[in-house]
Scaffold this motif. Structure first.
Motif, PDB file in Angstrom:
ATOM      1  N   SER A   1      47.561  88.189  48.698  1.00  0.00           N
ATOM      2  CA  SER A   1      47.233  86.889  48.096  1.00  0.00           C
ATOM      3  C   SER A   1      46.441  87.097  46.803  1.00  0.00           C
ATOM      4  N   PHE A   2      45.629  88.137  46.801  1.00  0.00           N
ATOM      5  CA  PHE A   2      44.854  88.452  45.613  1.00  0.00           C
ATOM      6  C   PHE A   2      45.783  88.952  44.506  1.00  0.00           C
ATOM      7  N   GLN A   3      46.749  89.794  44.918  1.00  0.00           N
ATOM      8  CA  GLN A   3      47.738  90.254  43.932  1.00  0.00           C
ATOM      9  C   GLN A   3      48.498  89.077  43.334  1.00  0.00           C
ATOM     10  N   ASP A   4      48.848  88.118  44.193  1.00  0.00           N
ATOM     11  CA  ASP A   4      49.550  86.928  43.694  1.00  0.00           C
ATOM     12  C   ASP A   4      48.692  86.186  42.677  1.00  0.00           C
ATOM     13  N   ALA A   5      47.405  86.094  42.994  1.00  0.00           N
ATOM     14  CA  ALA A   5      46.501  85.381  42.091  1.00  0.00           C
ATOM     15  C   ALA A   5      46.434  86.092  40.743  1.00  0.00           C
ATOM     16  N   ILE A   6      46.435  87.442  40.771  1.00  0.00           N
ATOM     17  CA  ILE A   6      46.429  88.195  39.505  1.00  0.00           C
ATOM     18  C   ILE A   6      47.736  87.941  38.762  1.00  0.00           C
ATOM     19  N   ARG A   7      48.839  88.027  39.505  1.00  0.00           N
ATOM     20  CA  ARG A   7      50.164  87.903  38.891  1.00  0.00           C
ATOM     21  C   ARG A   7      50.333  86.558  38.181  1.00  0.00           C
ATOM     22  N   SER A   8      49.848  85.492  38.836  1.00  0.00           N
ATOM     23  CA  SER A   8      50.043  84.172  38.221  1.00  0.00           C
ATOM     24  C   SER A   8      49.243  84.089  36.919  1.00  0.00           C
ATOM     25  N   ARG A   9      48.106  84.775  36.865  1.00  0.00           N
ATOM     26  CA  ARG A   9      47.323  84.766  35.620  1.00  0.00           C
ATOM     27  C   ARG A   9      47.966  85.648  34.550  1.00  0.00           C
ATOM     28  N   LEU A  10      48.603  86.752  35.013  1.00  0.00           N
ATOM     29  CA  LEU A  10      49.346  87.586  34.053  1.00  0.00           C
ATOM     30  C   LEU A  10      50.456  86.765  33.395  1.00  0.00           C
ATOM     31  N   LYS A  11      51.115  85.947  34.239  1.00  0.00           N
ATOM     32  CA  LYS A  11      52.223  85.141  33.712  1.00  0.00           C
ATOM     33  C   LYS A  11      51.755  84.169  32.639  1.00  0.00           C
TER      34      LYS A  11
ATOM     35  N   SER B   1      45.692  89.538  29.778  1.00  0.00           N
ATOM     36  CA  SER B   1      45.801  90.974  30.001  1.00  0.00           C
ATOM     37  C   SER B   1      45.391  91.261  31.449  1.00  0.00           C
ATOM     38  N   TYR B   2      45.745  92.442  31.947  1.00  0.00           N
ATOM     39  CA  TYR B   2      45.433  92.752  33.338  1.00  0.00           C
ATOM     40  C   TYR B   2      43.939  92.660  33.648  1.00  0.00           C
ATOM     41  N   PRO B   3      43.083  93.282  32.820  1.00  0.00           N
ATOM     42  CA  PRO B   3      41.646  93.183  33.153  1.00  0.00           C
ATOM     43  C   PRO B   3      41.159  91.741  33.209  1.00  0.00           C
ATOM     44  N   SER B   4      41.618  90.909  32.287  1.00  0.00           N
ATOM     45  CA  SER B   4      41.181  89.506  32.289  1.00  0.00           C
ATOM     46  C   SER B   4      41.725  88.774  33.513  1.00  0.00           C
ATOM     47  N   ALA B   5      42.997  89.030  33.829  1.00  0.00           N
ATOM     48  CA  ALA B   5      43.609  88.370  34.984  1.00  0.00           C
ATOM     49  C   ALA B   5      42.888  88.794  36.260  1.00  0.00           C
ATOM     50  N   TYR B   6      42.552  90.096  36.319  1.00  0.00           N
ATOM     51  CA  TYR B   6      41.850  90.607  37.498  1.00  0.00           C
ATOM     52  C   TYR B   6      40.504  89.914  37.652  1.00  0.00           C
TER      53      TYR B   6
ATOM     54  N   TRP C   1      30.430  87.905  34.916  1.00  0.00           N
ATOM     55  CA  TRP C   1      30.000  89.307  35.065  1.00  0.00           C
ATOM     56  C   TRP C   1      31.155  90.259  35.360  1.00  0.00           C
ATOM     57  N   LEU C   2      32.227  89.750  36.007  1.00  0.00           N
ATOM     58  CA  LEU C   2      33.324  90.651  36.371  1.00  0.00           C
ATOM     59  C   LEU C   2      34.136  91.124  35.176  1.00  0.00           C
ATOM     60  N   ALA C   3      34.045  90.397  34.067  1.00  0.00           N
ATOM     61  CA  ALA C   3      34.829  90.797  32.899  1.00  0.00           C
ATOM     62  C   ALA C   3      34.215  92.010  32.193  1.00  0.00           C
ATOM     63  N   LYS C   4      33.000  92.407  32.586  1.00  0.00           N
ATOM     64  CA  LYS C   4      32.350  93.552  31.940  1.00  0.00           C
ATOM     65  C   LYS C   4      32.937  94.846  32.506  1.00  0.00           C
TER      66      LYS C   4
ATOM     67  N   THR D   1      50.035  93.442  22.278  1.00  0.00           N
ATOM     68  CA  THR D   1      50.091  91.975  22.354  1.00  0.00           C
ATOM     69  C   THR D   1      48.805  91.541  23.048  1.00  0.00           C
ATOM     70  N   LYS D   2      48.604  90.242  23.171  1.00  0.00           N
ATOM     71  CA  LYS D   2      47.436  89.750  23.898  1.00  0.00           C
ATOM     72  C   LYS D   2      47.487  90.269  25.332  1.00  0.00           C
ATOM     73  N   ARG D   3      48.706  90.374  25.842  1.00  0.00           N
ATOM     74  CA  ARG D   3      48.913  90.728  27.233  1.00  0.00           C
ATOM     75  C   ARG D   3      48.554  92.186  27.551  1.00  0.00           C
ATOM     76  N   TYR D   4      48.861  93.105  26.638  1.00  0.00           N
ATOM     77  CA  TYR D   4      48.664  94.522  26.943  1.00  0.00           C
ATOM     78  C   TYR D   4      47.463  95.080  26.194  1.00  0.00           C
ATOM     79  N   THR D   5      46.493  95.570  26.952  1.00  0.00           N
ATOM     80  CA  THR D   5      45.345  96.189  26.312  1.00  0.00           C
ATOM     81  C   THR D   5      45.759  97.525  25.713  1.00  0.00           C
ATOM     82  N   ARG D   6      45.026  97.940  24.728  1.00  0.00           N
ATOM     83  CA  ARG D   6      45.215  99.251  24.115  1.00  0.00           C
ATOM     84  C   ARG D   6      45.190 100.348  25.195  1.00  0.00           C
TER      85      ARG D   6
END
Lengths: 433, 433
Positions: free
Chosen positions: A143-153, A157-162, A178-181, A324-329
């Protein structure tokens, strides 16, 4: 004798690392330190500026007693698997009582409670990891993976979605984001790995000042981030520029590596082999490499046509074209590392990674470290490898090959440098005086 | 208008080639010439010293009317498949009446009768190639393959084993060991391919003087082999050294390529990507590449450890380490070409190759060549490709990629150079005055 574990890259070792090292011993009340260190390629998907032996020597000179290599299968991974590999290594020694990491928050209980709740969600939904397939990159609850995936869509970017998904799961008990750090995220994953591995080490965290800048007890004139230091060193004929920010031994070791033609190593060093590989690989074959996800194979093929080596540093151009915005360096660099090193998804499947590190490769030790190694003959849960040539494992092959590729960027490498893993015993501080 | 076909590499085009070209027209009584030319990588398993467009221009300036690219799937092959691909290309045009090749023997009937008897043996034993599997590299009769194999086991190299087995099959009607001569072997294979393809072209051969030396009508001061010329050019800042041995246009084109940083290209240019690839490829993955036969994957892994880049040119060291009586330099270089270009056995299976060239890629033409192209709209048995970007075939992808890898060795290639196949129309002599 009590022992603390730390997880490091030392690329290169600087004054901020010394501070963290001393604080780790202090807060954990320990005498000896085991460092798990990434080898030739690092978590941000970059080659190390100097080889793993030089960085091991820096760690030992600072006072670390035992340096173990984090296999490249884990070292060039997103936070979850990087942390899982590192914590599994410290646990596998059987001699480490505590571990200590830096975080922006400095609040262990906040991080620990978040890690426990994430782990409970895992257990509730996939008690034996039974539903995890090779397609699932993480060990996280579905369910957590789903939550990440919907934000990726939605384009994050992955870190932000996470961070967003975890914040939601954790009911946002903290006002600030705090989690974005990045070091909070990494810390959370150390603690999550500890839960998953049923680890017995006691965790500690030390609050990091913003990017190690603006620390009050150490003046700005002596502290700079490793990234800033690599920038200072890039393209330099000597290592004078970093003198104010690193211990004397770091400077001396760097200078020696520079003069021997073994440094600096950077992505610019690998453009020719990377480009040749990208040029001859079909998109469908490209998709087999680690981190080449979501159709990135087609994007790589297109972006390769944008590169103009006559107009500047070609790796940098490739990164700019891919970004892109989606993929971090970092994500893109990790992907390029997997392609350069020929690491396929199948070589790095969750099933293979979930076992934790399958060996403990010793890069160096002091006299106290030697005593630890002796104890580990009885306590270690996986083989302790001091001679790479006398142990075989697919992950160790990957470590050795990655060191060979790293060394191939040297000015004119000797065969002893190209295949140093086969020749070089662990660094022993006593030998180095 | 009658048309003769020739099979060339022009690496680079020299006075000996001009002699062969003029003789070909003379003996065949033809007016126009179609040249099938290898592209970026050649039959001896080497990158071309200058790109295919520069060599096309040389051919057109000499007087060739139409230059077609032999796909790399055939161009970097042992004699059998190289010849098969080239003859299939000339036949596929539908406009070539004759073809002419150089041979040491100069005796067409000797070669033709040998080719017929080899072909009869094929037909007797495998009338529809029915027993040929992906493991069988040649289209030769099984009993003949066995004869070659038994000689390989006794330690002979493939060309020697082939010559011995063929000599035996042909009942050694000639006293001298004529089959062991490289251009006789190639000629035999052109004629064998003609039989297999039920070709309608009339063959001619011109006797070659020993390695093009000691020709009576052209003094030694003006003739040297292409190999000798490449040696003269190697490491040179300009092209002055070859002036006596090449036509003025060759010299001018070479000099232009030198000054643009596009030449000279040699194996030394590709050591970094080749080494990185060899270093990260497991023996079992290595065995999937074309030409990696008979356990050579293990020998490569061992020999890689012998290379000492600090002690000299590393590709040369690798060749020296790999070399045995059994493996010719050419075989080893072809193997390295397949590894560098990512060509797997499965991409080059006999089933794929047996169809002959699946397209005719036009590299350049004169006004007379344009008339030929117009005629070919009706006569060609496969698509005629003048724009690489507007046609797709796995072999054409291989051609384009090999050109990209070739260009990646330039000093600072532009993207137009790296992906020139997508941008460059065929060379037209009228445009080049």
């Amino acid at each position: 004798m009590k022992t603390v574990g730390i997880i490091v890259e030392y690329n290169p070792l600087h004054n901020g690392h010394v501070y963290h090292f001393e604080q780790s011993k202090l807060v954990s009340g320990t005498d000896t330190v085991v460092a798990v260190m990434s080898g030739s390629f690092l978590q941000r998907g970059e080659p190390a500026i100097v080889c793993k032996w030089a960085r091991t020597e820096m760690a030992l000179r600072m006072g670390a007693d035992l340096v173990l290599e984090l296999p490249v299968a884990y070292s060039t991974q997103p936070a979850e698997w990087f942390a899982y590999g590192a914590i599994s290594a410290l646990e596998a020694t059987g001699v480490v009582d505590a571990f200590c990491f830096g975080s922006e928050s400095g609040d262990l209980e906040l991080l620990r409670s978040a890690a426990r709740r994430l782990h409970e969600a895992d257990n509730r939904e996939a008690p034996d990891h039974a539903d995890m397939t090779a397609g699932s990159l993480t060990g996280l609850a579905p369910s957590f993976q789903d939550a990440i995936r919907s934000r990726l869509k939605s384009g994050l970017s992955y870190p932000s979605a996470y961070a967003a998904a975890a914040g939601r799961l954790l009911a946002e008990e903290s006002e600030e984001d705090w989690l974005a750090k990045p070091n909070n995220t990494l810390g959370l994953h150390y603690l999550l790995a500890l839960e998953r591995l049923h680890g017995t080490m006691r965790p500690y965290t030390i609050q990091r000042q913003k990017a190690d800048y603006n620390q009050t007890d150490i003046s700005d004139e002596r502290i700079a981030s490793a990234t800033a230091l690599r920038k200072l060193l890039s393209g330099e004929a000597d290592t004078e520029a970093v003198r104010p920010f690193v211990p004397a031994y770091t400077r001396r070791i760097l200078q020696r590596e520079w003069e021997a033609g073994r440094a600096p190593v950077s992505w610019a060093s690998f453009y020719a082999p990377l480009f040749a590989r990208l040029a001859v690989t079909s998109p469908s074959e490209m998709a087999e490499f680690g981190e080449v996800t979501e159709g990135l194979e087609h994007r790589i093929a297109r972006c390769l046509h944008e590169v103009q080596p006559s107009a500047g540093e070609p790796f940098e151009q490739l990164m700019q074209a891919l970004k892109t915005k989606r993929y971090t360096r970092t994500k893109l660099q990790r992907m390029m590392t997997r392609i350069l090193l020929n690491h396929r998804k199948i070589d790095l499947s969750p099933d293979l990674l979930r076992g934790g590190v399958p060996y403990l490769r010793v890069l160096g030790f002091t006299a106290a470290g030697q005593a630890l190694l002796k104890a580990m003959r009885k306590t270690a849960s996986v083989p302790v490898v001091t001679k790479a040539a006398s142990f075989r494992h697919p992950f160790l092959d990957m470590d050795i090959r990655s060191a060979t590729v790293h060394a191939s960027a040297y000015r004119q490498p000797s065969k002893a440098e190209l295949f140093r893993d086969y020749y070089e015993p662990p660094v022993r501080l006593a030998d180095e005086v």
